[in-house]
Design an enzyme around this catalytic site. Structure first.
Site, short mmCIF file in Angstrom:
data_model
loop_
_atom_site.label_atom_id
_atom_site.label_comp_id
_atom_site.label_asym_id
_atom_site.label_seq_id
_atom_site.Cartn_x
_atom_site.Cartn_y
_atom_site.Cartn_z
N ILE A 31 0.82 -1.22 0.00
CA ILE A 31 0.00 0.00 0.00
C ILE A 31 0.85 1.26 0.00
O ILE A 31 0.33 2.36 -0.13
CB ILE A 31 -0.97 0.04 1.20
CG1 ILE A 31 -0.24 -0.28 2.51
CG2 ILE A 31 -2.14 -0.89 0.97
CD1 ILE A 31 -1.12 -0.17 3.74
N GLU A 33 5.08 2.95 -0.71
CA GLU A 33 6.50 2.81 -1.04
C GLU A 33 7.13 4.12 -0.65
O GLU A 33 6.85 5.15 -1.25
CB GLU A 33 6.64 2.58 -2.55
CG GLU A 33 8.07 2.54 -3.06
CD GLU A 33 8.67 1.15 -2.94
OE1 GLU A 33 8.19 0.27 -3.67
OE2 GLU A 33 9.62 0.97 -2.15
N TYR A 36 12.03 5.13 2.99
CA TYR A 36 12.68 4.21 3.91
C TYR A 36 12.15 2.79 3.85
O TYR A 36 12.50 1.96 4.66
CB TYR A 36 12.61 4.77 5.33
CG TYR A 36 13.43 6.03 5.42
CD1 TYR A 36 14.78 6.01 5.11
CD2 TYR A 36 12.84 7.24 5.70
CE1 TYR A 36 15.54 7.15 5.12
CE2 TYR A 36 13.59 8.41 5.73
CZ TYR A 36 14.94 8.35 5.44
OH TYR A 36 15.68 9.49 5.45
N GLY A 37 11.30 2.49 2.91
CA GLY A 37 10.84 1.11 2.79
C GLY A 37 9.42 0.99 2.29
O GLY A 37 8.75 1.98 2.05
N GLN A 38 9.03 -0.29 2.12
CA GLN A 38 7.67 -0.52 1.61
C GLN A 38 6.69 -0.66 2.77
O GLN A 38 7.07 -1.02 3.87
CB GLN A 38 7.66 -1.83 0.82
CG GLN A 38 8.57 -1.80 -0.39
CD GLN A 38 9.06 -3.20 -0.72
OE1 GLN A 38 9.63 -3.89 0.11
NE2 GLN A 38 8.83 -3.61 -1.95
N LYS A 54 5.34 -1.59 8.03
CA LYS A 54 6.32 -0.76 7.31
C LYS A 54 7.67 -1.44 7.45
O LYS A 54 8.21 -1.59 8.55
CB LYS A 54 6.34 0.65 7.92
CG LYS A 54 7.26 1.62 7.23
CD LYS A 54 6.94 3.04 7.68
CE LYS A 54 8.00 4.02 7.32
NZ LYS A 54 7.64 5.39 7.73
N ASP A 164 7.51 16.72 8.25
CA ASP A 164 7.17 16.20 6.92
C ASP A 164 5.65 16.15 6.73
O ASP A 164 5.11 15.14 6.27
CB ASP A 164 7.80 14.83 6.69
CG ASP A 164 7.90 14.50 5.19
OD1 ASP A 164 7.72 15.42 4.35
OD2 ASP A 164 8.16 13.33 4.86
N1 LIG Z 1 -0.71 2.70 9.13
C1 LIG Z 1 -0.91 2.78 7.82
N2 LIG Z 1 -2.07 2.37 7.28
C2 LIG Z 1 -2.28 2.44 5.95
N3 LIG Z 1 -1.41 2.93 5.07
C3 LIG Z 1 -0.22 3.36 5.53
C4 LIG Z 1 0.10 3.30 6.92
N4 LIG Z 1 1.33 3.81 7.08
C5 LIG Z 1 1.76 4.17 5.86
N5 LIG Z 1 0.84 3.90 4.92
C6 LIG Z 1 0.92 4.14 3.47
O1 LIG Z 1 2.26 4.05 3.06
C7 LIG Z 1 2.74 5.30 2.56
C8 LIG Z 1 4.20 5.49 2.94
O2 LIG Z 1 4.31 5.41 4.34
P1 LIG Z 1 5.34 6.31 5.14
O3 LIG Z 1 5.12 7.73 4.74
O4 LIG Z 1 5.23 6.02 6.58
O5 LIG Z 1 6.71 5.77 4.57
P2 LIG Z 1 8.01 6.57 4.18
O6 LIG Z 1 9.01 5.57 3.73
O7 LIG Z 1 8.46 7.41 5.30
O8 LIG Z 1 7.41 7.45 2.99
P3 LIG Z 1 7.80 8.87 2.40
O9 LIG Z 1 9.17 8.75 1.89
O10 LIG Z 1 6.77 9.08 1.31
O11 LIG Z 1 7.64 9.88 3.48
C9 LIG Z 1 1.78 6.35 3.14
O12 LIG Z 1 1.68 7.48 2.31
C10 LIG Z 1 0.47 5.57 3.20
O13 LIG Z 1 -0.21 5.61 1.96
#
Ligand SMILES: Nc1ncnc2c1ncn2[C@@H]1O[C@H](COP(=O)(O)OP(=O)(O)OP(=O)(O)O)[C@@H](O)[C@H]1O
Length: 511
Positions: A31, A33, A36-38, A54, A164
């Site tokens: 859901i 990407e 820092y990871g999927q 995550k 952010d």
């Molecule tokens: N608890 C959750 N429930 C549902 N979807 C989630 C959840 N946490 C994250 N996501 C989905 O995953 C995406 C990426 O998550 P997150 O922002 O935490 O990761 P990131 O690696 O820090 O991303 P970015 O580089 O975009 O900031 C979010 O935009 C959201 O769509």
């Protein structure tokens, strides 16, 4: 906190943190990407609870567990609020191969993974807004804004800067609850110590002028600028400051908010990069003019959020007290909001990409096999009802993702973090006290058609002259289609198809 050895997690916390295997979960669907990871939707096999996992990227495991993840976990473990995402636990997947003595086989890289387990949220604000035909009501926007401010106020009184704030980091569930997520760039701050912090934080379009001018001593006001950008975006229907790079971002800010000087922002001329970006001539503030169709109270609040001088910018607490939230229409109660099929930015982007590929394939096929009777109705018309049922799109838009969709490309200017300290400040939890009984008296005012109007500056910036005198230095481009209902009229369908888009076959085991 000591940095953990490669592949090991040393969070010296409750046993549930890090003690369970990811095999306790069944992977359902990707859901997200992120940098820092999927992120995966998953089901706890025993309880059947749906969660989000995550995966922490361990690209450079020699350096141990990533500091950003340690910081995110530490901060999240201390924040407990209805409008802040809840980190439930940490789980791990099997580690490296070992010999009989349990020694890691040499040359065999660490293969295990670490996952953060979160409560599952059905949407992120960007994904939700990108839904074709989506249109938020004023009460709905007030409801989301209020929750965003409540969550942020809680972070700020607990001395945490999010750093952010953007649509894809605001998660929304099907009970209408909004939660702040992605604390990967968050850090603690103290009003007493003027520590130097990195200014390479916050996604470019939401980054405040003080960071762009090189400030390394800043506070909660940085998040409030981002909130102002989100607020205007919700009302206007598309991002209001979509700069392509840092100089252009500042130019866009100056064109909307006017140029800073010692009068409106005492001390600005001493900012580290002021001379690099010094405007060649003054520009007057145009927020009221550009957003003249906004409701009066919305505009007042927006003005106070998009204030150039961070020391004069409104705080989350004061914003919650603004007339905007206390006049009709009042913020909707979250549970009264419509329920939508799950939508995350990652998925909406992927759908658009697949649609583009299909279009290109169709075009190629057409070139190879031109249709002899071009006046015949296109064959796919017979398939419309099916696609309509599956996607829940209205009849007048049988191929929603072909509609002129938004092109959200969030820059990810992640910067290195500062030292890792979390002085647990106030532990005040809970919501913001209700201000009862404030009479309204203001009408809702004109509500701009979302995603349909011209860009905020109507292409007329040349006339007013930008800081570079409109001399063709790659002037700002406002071509981006809006995410908030670029194609639609009326609110999107209210069909929450639980599990409709899950595809269990597609995903194998955890790695
Ligand atoms: N608890 C959750 N429930 C549902 N979807 C989630 C959840 N946490 C994250 N996501 C989905 O995953 C995406 C990426 O998550 P997150 O922002 O935490 O990761 P990131 O690696 O820090 O991303 P970015 O580089 O975009 O900031 C979010 O935009 C959201 O769509």
């Amino acid at each position: 906190m000591a940095v953990a050895a490669p592949g090991q997690l040393n969070l010296d916390e409750s046993p549930s943190f890090g003690s369970r295997s990811v095999d306790c979960f069944e992977k359902l669907e990707q859901i997200g990407e992120g940098t820092y990871g999927q992120v995966f939707m998953a089901k706890e096999t025993e309880t059947k609870e749906i969660v989000a996992l995550k995966k922490i990227r361990m690209d450079n495991e020699r350096e141990g567990f990533p500091i950003t993840a340690i910081r995110e976990i530490k901060i999240l473990k201390k924040l407990h609020h209805q409008n802040v995402i809840n980190l439930k636990e940490i789980v791990t997947s099997p580690g490296p191969e070992r010999d009989e003595q349990g020694k890691q086989i040499e040359g065999n890289k660490y293969k295990g993974s670490i996952y953060m387990v979160f409560e599952y949220m059905d949407h992120d604000l960007t994904g939700l807004s990108d839904r074709p035909g989506m249109r938020f009501t004023i009460a709905q926007i007030k409801c989301y804004m209020k929750q965003l401010l409540l969550g942020l106020h809680y972070c700020h009184i607990n001395q945490v800067l999010h750093r952010d704030i953007k649509g894809s980091n605001l998660l929304i569930d099907n009970h209408g609850i909004l939660k702040l997520a992605d604390f990967g760039l968050a850090r603690s701050f103290s009003y007493d110590h003027n520590a130097h912090l990195t200014n390479r934080v916050i996604t470019l379009w939401y980054r405040p002028p003080e960071l762009l001018l090189g400030s390394t001593q800043y506070g909660p006001a940085v998040d409030m600028w981002s909130v102002g950008c989100i607020f205007a975006e919700l009302l206007y229907g598309k991002p209001i400051l979509p700069g392509k790079n840092e100089p252009e971002q500042l130019t866009k800010i100056f064109e909307l908010c006017g140029t800073p000087d010692e009068l409106n922002w005492p001390g600005v001329t001493k900012m580290p990069w002021y001379n690099n970006f010094k405007p060649s001539r003054p520009i007057k503030r145009r927020v009221k003019e550009v957003f003249k169709h906004f409701d009066r109270n919305a505009l007042d609040l927006l003005e106070r959020m998009l204030t150039l001088d961070p020391s004069q910018r409104i705080s989350a607490k004061d914003a919650l007290d603004a007339e905007y939230f206390w006049t009709d229409p009042r913020p909707a109660e979250p549970h009264t909001l419509p329920k939508y099929e799950s939508s995350h930015e990652f998925q909406t982007k992927k759908k658009r990409q697949q649609q583009r590929q299909a279009e290109e394939a169709a075009k190629r096929q057409k070139i190879q096999h031109p249709q002899p009777h071009t006046r015949l109705p296109p064959i796919q018309q017979s398939g419309q009802p099916y696609s309509q049922i599956r996607t829940g799109q209205p009849m007048n838009n049988p191929h929603p993702s072909m509609a002129p969709g938004p092109s959200h490309h969030y820059a990810k200017p992640r910067g290195p973090g500062g030292p890792n300290r979390f002085p647990l400040g106030g532990s005040q939890g809970g919501g913001y006290p209700n201000r009862g009984g404030q009479g309204g008296g203001y009408g809702s005012g004109p509500y701009p058609q979302q995603g349909r109007g011209p860009p905020p500056y109507g292409g007329g910036m040349g006339g007013t002259g930008g800081p570079r005198g409109g001399s063709g230095v790659g002037g700002p481009s406002y071509q981006q289609a809006g995410p908030y209902g670029a194609s639609g009229t009326g609110r999107g369908p209210n069909n929450y198809q639980q599990g409709g888009s899950r595809n269990q076959q597609q995903y194998g085991s955890w790695q």
